[in-house]
Design a protein around this motif. Structure first.
Motif: not given
Length: 468
Positions: A286, A346, A365, A425, A429
């Motif tokens: 990220l 996420l 997040v 994403f 997750t």
């Protein structure tokens, strides 16, 4: 002479107001110095990213830097962190936390200064690796010392405050680059990272005490009692002799990694290492790729960077709040919940939501990724007994750093594979969900159950300083 309290292993029965004042002062100094050290750690690791565009655009700085070379240079410091953390784990459990931390302050400061004068790609990369060794040693040792000084009921909070220094340092690197890079150049940015040699190191030399619990675990009871009396912090040790029996033999247990991978701890050690690696994959995917991903979603450069600021800001705030819950309910359920919140948020980033709502999701997040990693350090620091505590934190920081090294590459592979934003994403997750499942596998800590408080006999008038 005061007696140990069976129901509260982290306190001595009937501490005087003077003892409590000394303890509060000592804890404040220890946490403040440790946090400041990790702020510089975070700065040192992230400042490279702020100067990469300059290296790519101007070959007169350190030579012709291509994107692959820039990626390799970025990884050198992370490999150094891995090496430094693993080396410091055993060393700090044998020679003490204070010596390793002071050495780490000097090491990474000199490394940053040396990096600032490099004029070739090879020299720059070598010094990034060397600097990373000092950074890793500090990250691995800080949690052990803070855990042994923090009072009962506030240990996770103290570690959360301390390790929040890493994302705070990351934010400082970005902000100082915006304000100063054009004026002082990349060399000036790296010289800022050398400032602890003249500021933090002298302060820590006089005001950072050794852990009395570590001294007791090594059989140095007289020194432990002297430090405990001076600082007001009780001795917590599973291997100290019984109260009032200073002549009793000290039960010596295997220290460092030998004890960490013994019969009692080998399984939780593996699970905690995998937890940390999973968390750091998420953190570095990220922090490296979120601006690019949001840019692909149509946001401007400034808008994309705002997501990164919100991500790290959410991590700091949430970790401080969640650490209070961890002190009350135990860290394990809180870390599980934090991973789950990260996973849910996420998945919500795939929605076509308004900007304000997306920023809120990104903040959560951050809480469930970088914030979770802060909680993991506190979890680990308080999980192990004194003899292996530094090794445990070092394992978490060192083995987990494999996830940090892999994170940018994982993000790059996902982008290079042509996956859409939603698919990327969803992969993240799944990683957060995996982290929650790993946390559920961690057994209840048994080392803490055997720990007890060693009472302190007054030997001399207490000194006001919380130093050596």
């Amino acid at each position: 002479m005061s007696t140990a309290t069976a129901s509260s292993p982290d306190a001595v029965t009937g501490p005087t107001p003077e003892q409590e004042a000394r303890r509060r002062r000592t804890v404040a100094w220890v946490v403040a110095l440790a946090t400041l050290g990790l702020i510089f750690d975070g700065y040192d690791l992230v400042v490279y990213g702020t100067v990469v565009p300059l290296f790519l655009a101007d070959a007169t700085q350190i030579g012709q830097v291509t994107p692959p070379v820039a990626g390799a240079l970025g990884s050198y410091a992370l490999f150094g962190v891995l090496v430094g953390a693993l080396l410091a784990g055993s060393v700090a459990d044998i020679v003490g936390r204070r010596k390793v931390m002071l050495t780490a302050y000097a090491w990474f400061s000199v490394g940053m200064g040396a990096t600032a004068v490099m004029s070739s790609i090879g020299g720059f990369g070598l010094m990034r690796f060397v600097t990373g060794i000092g950074v890793g040693a500090l990250v691995a040792t800080t949690g052990a010392l803070v855990a042994e000084y923090a009072p009962a009921g506030k240990k996770n909070l103290a570690n959360a405050i301390t390790y929040s220094g890493v994302p705070i340092g990351s934010l400082m690197a970005a902000l100082l680059a915006i304000l100063l890079l054009e004026q002082i150049g990349w060399r000036g940015m790296f010289w800022i990272g050398a400032l602890p040699l003249l500021t933090l190191l002298p302060l820590a030399f006089f005001l950072m005490p050794e852990s009395p619990s570590w001294l007791a675990s090594r059989g140095r009871l007289e020194e432990a009692r002297e430090v405990s009396e001076r600082t007001g912090v009780p001795i917590i040790s599973a291997s100290a002799p019984a109260a009032g029996d200073a002549t009793a033999p000290v039960r010596r247990e295997r220290a460092g990694f030998a004890g960490l991978f013994g019969r009692q701890y080998w399984f939780p050690t593996l699970v905690l290492g995998l937890m940390s690696a999973t968390g750091l994959i998420l953190v570095y995917v990220l922090n490296t790729w979120l601006p690019e991903l949001m840019g692909r979603a149509g946001y401007s450069t400034q808008g994309s960077l705002s997501f990164l600021l919100v991500l790290n800001g959410g991590a700091v705030v949430a970790a401080l709040v969640a650490s209070r819950l961890a002190d009350r309910f135990g860290p394990k359920p809180v870390v599980v919940a934090s991973f789950v919140c990260g996973a849910v948020s996420l998945s919500l980033l795939t929605l076509n939501a308004p900007l304000a709502l997306l920023l809120l999701f990104v903040a959560v997040v951050g809480a469930g990724t970088s914030g979770t990693q802060i909680l993991i350090y506190g979890f680990v620091a308080n999980y192990y007994r004194t003899n292996v505590r530094s090794a445990g934190v070092a394992w978490c920081a060192g083995f987990g750093r494999l996830g940090g090294v892999a994170g940018p590459m994982v993000g790059g592979l996902l982008v290079a594979a042509g996956l859409g934003l939603e698919a990327i994403f969803y992969v993240l997750t799944g990683l957060a969900t995996f982290g929650a499942l790993l946390t559920l596998l961690v057994p209840v800590a048994r080392g803490a159950a055997a720990a007890r408080t060693v009472p302190v006999e007054p030997t001399a008038p207490a000194q006001q300083s919380a130093g050596r």
